[in-house]
Design an enzyme around this catalytic site. Structure first.
Site, PDB file in Angstrom:
ATOM      1  CB  SER A  95      -0.924   0.000   1.226  1.00 46.40           C
ATOM      2  OG  SER A  95      -1.734  -1.147   1.206  1.00 46.40           O
ATOM      3  CB  SER A 227       2.334  -6.402  -1.513  1.00 54.89           C
ATOM      4  OG  SER A 227       2.079  -6.928  -0.217  1.00 54.89           O
ATOM      5  CG  HIS A 232       1.259 -10.258  -1.467  1.00 55.32           C
ATOM      6  ND1 HIS A 232       0.714  -9.712  -2.585  1.00 55.32           N
ATOM      7  CD2 HIS A 232       0.481  -9.860  -0.441  1.00 55.32           C
ATOM      8  CE1 HIS A 232      -0.354  -9.000  -2.252  1.00 55.32           C
ATOM      9  NE2 HIS A 232      -0.509  -9.072  -0.954  1.00 55.32           N
TER      10      HIS A 232
HETATM   11  C1  LIG Z   1      -3.343  -5.667  -5.764  1.00 56.08           C
HETATM   12  C2  LIG Z   1      -2.887  -5.249  -4.394  1.00 56.08           C
HETATM   13  N1  LIG Z   1      -2.333  -4.043  -4.252  1.00 56.08           N
HETATM   14  C3  LIG Z   1      -1.891  -3.625  -3.057  1.00 56.08           C
HETATM   15  C4  LIG Z   1      -1.982  -4.420  -1.937  1.00 56.08           C
HETATM   16  C5  LIG Z   1      -1.499  -3.901  -0.634  1.00 56.08           C
HETATM   17  O1  LIG Z   1      -0.352  -4.566  -0.160  1.00 56.08           O
HETATM   18  P1  LIG Z   1       0.033  -4.509   1.392  1.00 56.08           P
HETATM   19  O2  LIG Z   1      -0.876  -5.471   2.093  1.00 56.08           O
HETATM   20  O3  LIG Z   1       1.452  -4.941   1.439  1.00 56.08           O
HETATM   21  O4  LIG Z   1      -0.182  -3.125   1.842  1.00 56.08           O
HETATM   22  C6  LIG Z   1      -2.574  -5.666  -2.042  1.00 56.08           C
HETATM   23  C7  LIG Z   1      -2.693  -6.489  -0.837  1.00 56.08           C
HETATM   24  O5  LIG Z   1      -2.951  -7.627  -0.779  1.00 56.08           O
HETATM   25  C8  LIG Z   1      -3.039  -6.100  -3.303  1.00 56.08           C
HETATM   26  O6  LIG Z   1      -3.609  -7.291  -3.452  1.00 56.08           O
END
Ligand SMILES: Cc1ncc(COP(=O)(O)O)c(C=O)c1O
Length: 447
Positions: A95, A227, A232
């Site tokens: 994010s 991420s 992931h």
């Molecule tokens: C497509 C996508 N973008 C961004 C994120 C955000 O990642 P994070 O959880 O590391 O903030 C996710 C989280 O699963 C995601 O699936």
């Protein structure tokens, strides 16, 4: 031997004893699963690691540098080399990576092409919220376009319809590892002078062939993001990365990540450019310390070196993870042969080689998604929705929906709504065995 040498030798000896114990501990007490038994919980995702990750983590803790340091440098170089990009910045989440990627486009250093408040960014509503959140938080306007089923990515035939004289960028995720039609999206962006941000958080290791050249997703647009949250493709607990080939964008990305500062010296290092005290910035006095000159309203979104240490070990295993994800996907799809009258099964985008994050299934007319999901979960198979389904239906959109402002929908979101109603997914993570995959196929067919 001098006292200093004796201390260093003693320290090295203690360190290797500790790391040996840590490796033994990990080998003895972690990853001790017996053979798979039917009904046993099959998570949609899980970490895959061994003593190497734990040894790196403790090694970094013993060093006690804590903030970004040598493991961060190693990871950033390792990921850039793997992806074939010039610049990579480690951050503390996917994010955050999206936040920085979008905010980089708002930099005054980009002149006419910068995204200003009120400008539009084309995206989709069938996805994860934080691909879109930074656009809204900044005061730009997301324009939602429908997706196709069974690719679950933007319907590129609707791109021109979504365009306005305010459009400045396209920012979309590759859904669950399946690349979107990058050929069409990139051509659209080039034609209209738009930035392209690839949210690659669910697609690390996916490839796409464009103009006869096969590249990793995340490296075809202007900026890519990853991420490293545990479900992931690889993990460091929390973590993310922003990558680009564009030197100016990289400078801006670093600035937004590191408090908005102008200086690019890494933590703990000073005056690498040799001009720390002799330049004029803004209306500051001549020679004001460059370390404390701010060219953006930035954040501090750096990760710690302990996260990076885990990431370095994961990166070494990463190509094998991708292969196993592909294997699991192919096996599950084969196992579901004959169920196509009930389920729509996922299909890779043309010209792509996906590193699948999950296996998406849409229930056909007459098949109740909630009943299927409850049955499957009851048999131990964990399921997930395609994140928000239709993001514009969520409570966070209430105010904007009611006021009819702050976002725009280009055309109808029929498939997006269908996904919200009829779609779910199960995992294909690299720790899954063939027995687990076969059992999932069996349970999904029974359902
Ligand atoms: C497509 C996508 N973008 C961004 C994120 C955000 O990642 P994070 O959880 O590391 O903030 C996710 C989280 O699963 C995601 O699936």
């Amino acid at each position: 031997m001098s006292d200093e040498k004796m201390t260093a030798a003693g320290q090295e000896e203690a360190r290797s004893q500790i790391l040996k114990l840590v490796a033994d501990y990990c080998d003895k007490y972690h990853n001790k699963k017996g053979p798979f038994e039917e009904g046993q919980r099959i998570p949609y995702a899980s970490r895959v690691y061994d003593s190497h990750e734990m040894v790196n983590l403790v090694d970094s803790a013993l060093e006690f540098w804590l903030t970004s340091g040598r493991y961060t440098d190693q990871f950033e170089k390792g990921l850039s080399d793997y992806l074939g990009v010039r610049f990579c910045s480690l951050v503390n989440s996917g994010s955050s990576a999206n936040l920085i990627a979008f905010m980089a486009l708002t930099s005054p250093l980009l002149g006419e092409r910068r995204v200003k408040r009120g400008d539009e960014v084309i995206t989709v509503a069938a996805g994860f919220p934080t691909t879109v959140t930074p656009v809204i938080q900044y005061g730009a306007v997301p324009v939602f376009v429908d997706v196709t089923i069974p690719q679950y990515n933007i319907d590129v035939t609707k791109l021109e319809e979504a365009l306005s004289d305010k459009t400045k960028a396209v920012m979309i995720a590759h859904t669950l590892g399946n690349p979107y039609d990058l050929g069409a999206v990139k051509a659209f962006c080039d034609k209209h002078g738009l930035w392209l941000v690839e949210d690659n958080c669910d697609a690390l290791g996916s490839r796409y062939t464009i103009d006869g050249v096969t590249k990793f997703t995340g490296t075809i647009g202007d900026i890519g993001t990853s991420s490293f949250y545990p479900p992931h493709h690889m993990t460091m607990g929390e973590g993310g990365a922003v990558y680009t080939d564009n030197a100016l964008l990289n400078k801006i990305i670093r600035s937004f990540r590191d408090w908005g500062r102008d200086c690019v010296c890494p933590s703990g290092r000073d005056n690498l450019c040799g001009h720390r005290f002799d330049r004029q910035y803004g209306e500051l006095p001549l020679g004001y310390d460059h370390k404390y000159v701010y060219s953006h309203f930035g954040y501090n979104l750096k990760a710690t070196d302990m996260q990076a240490a885990v990431g370095c070990a994961q990166l070494e295993k990463f190509p094998s993870f991708v292969e196993r994800r592909k294997h699991n996907f192919t096996r599950l799809k084969a196992g579901l042969a004959g169920a196509e009258d009930k389920y729509i099964l996922p299909v890779p985008c043309e010209n792509s080689d996906p590193s699948w994050f999950g296996f998406l299934i849409t229930c056909r007319e007459g098949v109740d998604r909630n009943k299927v999901v409850q049955y499957v979960e009851g048999k131990g198979v964990q399921t997930r929705m395609l994140f928000a389904g239709n993001l514009t239906k969520h409570p966070c959109f209430n105010e904007m929906r009611e006021s009819g402002s702050g976002y725009r929908v280009a055309g109808a979101l029929d498939n997006t709504d269908r996904i919200m109603r009829d779609t779910f997914w199960v995992g294909v993570y690299p720790g899954m065995t063939d027995e687990m995959i076969d059992y999932m196929a069996k349970v999904l067919k029974e359902a």
